[in-house]
Design a protein around this motif. Sequence first.
Motif, mmCIF file in Angstrom:
data_model
loop_
_atom_site.group_PDB
_atom_site.id
_atom_site.type_symbol
_atom_site.label_atom_id
_atom_site.label_comp_id
_atom_site.label_asym_id
_atom_site.label_seq_id
_atom_site.Cartn_x
_atom_site.Cartn_y
_atom_site.Cartn_z
ATOM 1 N N SER A 141 0.841 -1.199 0.000
ATOM 2 C CA SER A 141 0.000 0.000 0.000
ATOM 3 C C SER A 141 0.876 1.250 0.000
ATOM 4 O O SER A 141 2.092 1.168 0.163
ATOM 5 C CB SER A 141 -0.915 -0.004 1.232
ATOM 6 N N LEU A 142 0.241 2.409 -0.198
ATOM 7 C CA LEU A 142 0.944 3.695 -0.123
ATOM 8 C C LEU A 142 0.639 4.336 1.222
ATOM 9 O O LEU A 142 -0.528 4.491 1.587
ATOM 10 C CB LEU A 142 0.489 4.639 -1.246
ATOM 11 N N GLU A 143 1.684 4.692 1.946
ATOM 12 C CA GLU A 143 1.520 5.364 3.230
ATOM 13 C C GLU A 143 1.678 6.866 2.997
ATOM 14 O O GLU A 143 2.658 7.308 2.391
ATOM 15 C CB GLU A 143 2.584 4.859 4.203
ATOM 16 N N ASN A 144 0.721 7.646 3.476
ATOM 17 C CA ASN A 144 0.726 9.093 3.271
ATOM 18 C C ASN A 144 0.954 9.796 4.614
ATOM 19 O O ASN A 144 0.197 9.573 5.563
ATOM 20 C CB ASN A 144 -0.632 9.515 2.676
ATOM 21 N N ARG A 145 1.991 10.628 4.701
ATOM 22 C CA ARG A 145 2.266 11.350 5.948
ATOM 23 C C ARG A 145 2.222 12.855 5.667
ATOM 24 O O ARG A 145 3.002 13.351 4.839
ATOM 25 C CB ARG A 145 3.631 10.941 6.498
ATOM 26 N N PRO A 146 1.325 13.592 6.328
ATOM 27 C CA PRO A 146 1.201 15.043 6.066
ATOM 28 C C PRO A 146 2.545 15.767 6.212
ATOM 29 O O PRO A 146 3.315 15.492 7.135
ATOM 30 C CB PRO A 146 0.205 15.511 7.138
ATOM 31 N N TYR A 147 2.796 16.654 5.243
ATOM 32 C CA TYR A 147 4.009 17.491 5.176
ATOM 33 C C TYR A 147 5.289 16.698 4.863
ATOM 34 O O TYR A 147 6.358 17.281 4.772
ATOM 35 C CB TYR A 147 4.214 18.293 6.489
ATOM 36 N N HIS A 148 5.183 15.398 4.718
ATOM 37 C CA HIS A 148 6.370 14.588 4.401
ATOM 38 C C HIS A 148 6.253 13.948 3.011
ATOM 39 O O HIS A 148 7.234 13.844 2.299
ATOM 40 C CB HIS A 148 6.572 13.492 5.452
ATOM 41 N N GLY A 149 5.038 13.468 2.660
ATOM 42 C CA GLY A 149 4.835 12.839 1.360
ATOM 43 C C GLY A 149 4.348 11.406 1.473
ATOM 44 O O GLY A 149 3.632 11.060 2.420
ATOM 45 N N ILE A 150 4.761 10.573 0.509
ATOM 46 C CA ILE A 150 4.289 9.177 0.466
ATOM 47 C C ILE A 150 5.458 8.212 0.376
ATOM 48 O O ILE A 150 6.555 8.566 -0.058
ATOM 49 C CB ILE A 150 3.334 8.938 -0.729
#
Length: 641
Positions: A141-150
Amino acid sequence: MRIFDILRILVAEQMIKGEHLANALKVSSRTIRTDVKELNALLSRHGAAVKPLKGTGYRLEIQDEQAFHHLLKQLKDYENNVPHLLASSSEARHRFLIKKLLLTHAYVKLDDLAEMLYVSRSTLQNDLKEVRKLLSTYGLSLENRPYHGIRIKGNEAKLRYCISDYIFNRTDKIGGQQMPHPSLISNEELEFIREVILERIEYHDIQLSDIALNNLVIHIAIACKRIREERYVSYYPQEMKKIEAQKEFRVATEIVSALEQNMKHSFPLVEIAYIAVHLLGVRTVVRVHMDEVEIKKIIDKNIYELTIEILDRIDQQLSMNIQNDQELLIAFCLHLKPVLNRYQYGMNLRNPMLDEIKAHYPLAFEAGIIAAEVIKQRLHIHIEDNEIGYLAIHIGVAMERKKVEGTPKRCMIVCASGLGSAKLLYYKLQSVFGSRLEIVGTTEFYKLRQMPLDALDFIISTIPISEPLSIPMIHVNTFLGSSDITKIEQAISESKLPAVQYIRKKLIFLQQKLDNKRQALEFIAEKIQEAGLVKGPLLQSVIEREAVSPTSFGNFVAIPHPLEPFADSTFWAICTLQKAIDWDGKPVQFICMLCIQRTKSEDLQSMYHILLNILNHEKLVQQLIRCKTYTEFVEVLHKNS
C-alpha cells in the motif's frame, strides 16, 4: 504524455479538427476535450492557448513567443532525458512512480513527483490511484504522511517481488532500444551469484530453465541489496521449521556459504530460507535423465489425484480427449508442485507470453481456467492469469501433439492442365503439409464421377467444381498461394464448414454506440436472452469469466463467453462499435460473444480455429468493423473464410 502529443500536432498544423486529433491519437473526442483543458492549464503559464473553434476544431494561439519557445525548449530537454515517459503516457508514469518509490525508503513529496513527471498535481493524484491498485496486487500500500509525502508500505518479501517485477522483469523500450535498469548491485556480483548457483545446481543434478535461473539470480541480488540496508524477510517459526526440513534448504545453505566468501555481508538464517523458498517455487527435476517410472515415483499422490480430476473436468467441459495423455499427465503433475509452493509462500510469477497464449491458444487457455477452478474448489487457492497461462502451455503442447500423431487426411488432386501441373501441385502439397496429408492420386475432372469418394476426406481442385459432391472440394491455384494453404490447413484441422454457420442474423449488431465494457456485455447478453437461445444466467456467468481473465487479446477484438455452456447449439453474437472502448487496458471495437452448446458433442477446436483465422486477421477485422449492414458483413466474412 498525450497532451504533449496534442501540442506537437498543433505546432505542426496550427489548426486541426477534433475528430482528426482523436483518430490520430486513437481516443474519443471527449478525451481530447479533457486533454485540451489540461494542456491549456499548462500553456496559460507559458504565453499560449488552444482555442476551440465551433464546427472547425482547435487552433493554437501564441501570445508570448519568447515564453512559448522557452516551454518548447524545456519539453525537448525533458524528452531527451526521459523519453520513455513521453512515449508511453500514463502507463509509463505509473511504472516510473512505482520504481521511484521502491528504490527509496524516505517519504517523497507529491510536488516533487509532479515536477519530475511534468504533470499537474491533479494528474498525479489520478496516477497514484492507479499505482495504489497495482501495488495492492502485491499486498502493498501507499503510506501518506502530512508534510512529508508518500512511501510504499508492506511485507518485505512482497516488496522484493514487486522490485523484481518493476526493476528487472519489465522492459521499457524506446526506438527498439532497452532502457537501462537502475543497478541494485554491481555486474561483477551479479555474475558471481550466477556462477555459484550454476555450480551448486550442477552438483545436485538440479535442472532449471533459463527463466528460472535468471529469476533466482535476480532475487538473490535483491536480497543482497536489502540485507545491506538491514531490511530482512521474516517467517513464522512454524514456517521456518517446514522450510528447513526441505532438501532445497540444504542447497540454499550451500549457495549462501559460497556467496559469503566474496560478498561483503553475511546471510541470516531467514535469508537462507528465502532462497530455499525460491528453489521450491521453480520446476526442478532431480537427476537430468529420468524415465517415466522414475518420474512417477517423485510425484506427490495428492497432486497426481488433483491432476487426474483436472484433466477429467477439462474433457467433460471441452471434449478435448486429453485425459489419457500420459505425457500431459506427468508434465502437469511436475508443474503443479512448484505452483502450489509459490502460492504457499506468496510468490509472484510473471508470464511474458500471456497475451500470445490467449491469442493463439484460446481453447488451451479456457482449459487452464477450468484447471484453476478445480484447484480453487479443492485447495481454496486462487490461480491468476500468469499461472493459468503456464498451465495452458502444457495443454497447448498436448493439442499440437495430437495434431502430429493424428491420422493424416486423405485427398485427391483434380487438375485440368495436365500431368506436369498436377505433379507440381502434388510435390508442393507434400512439402507444406508432409505426413499430415495423404495424397492418394491425381485425376482429371471428367474421371471424378467414376471414382468412389468414400475413403477421401476432401478433393483439392485447380478448377471450380459447381456440381455437388459427397465430400468437400477445395479450389486452389496450381502454384498454391498463401490463401490456398490456409484453406487446406482448415480442412486438415477439420474446420470444414465456413464461419457463417455460427452467426445468426438477429444477433449481429453493427455500428453500436456503447460507452464501456459493462454496457457492451449487458447489451449483447440481453439480446441473446430475448432471442431465447440460452437457458441460464448468461450475463452473470460472462462477468464471472471476465473476472478470472479479460477476454480482450489485441487487434481491437474481445471474445467474452460464460464460464459454463448454456446454449442448445454453438453460435456467435457479434457487436461492432462506432468508437473503441477500453476493455481492461486494451481498445476493443469488435465483440464476439461466444455461446457453446451444452452437450459438447462438436469439435470446439475446429470452431476456435475458424474464429481465430478471422480475429487474428487485422485487415479483415477492420473491414468487418466498418460494415453497416448484415448483408455487407456476411459478404466480407464469406469472402475471407
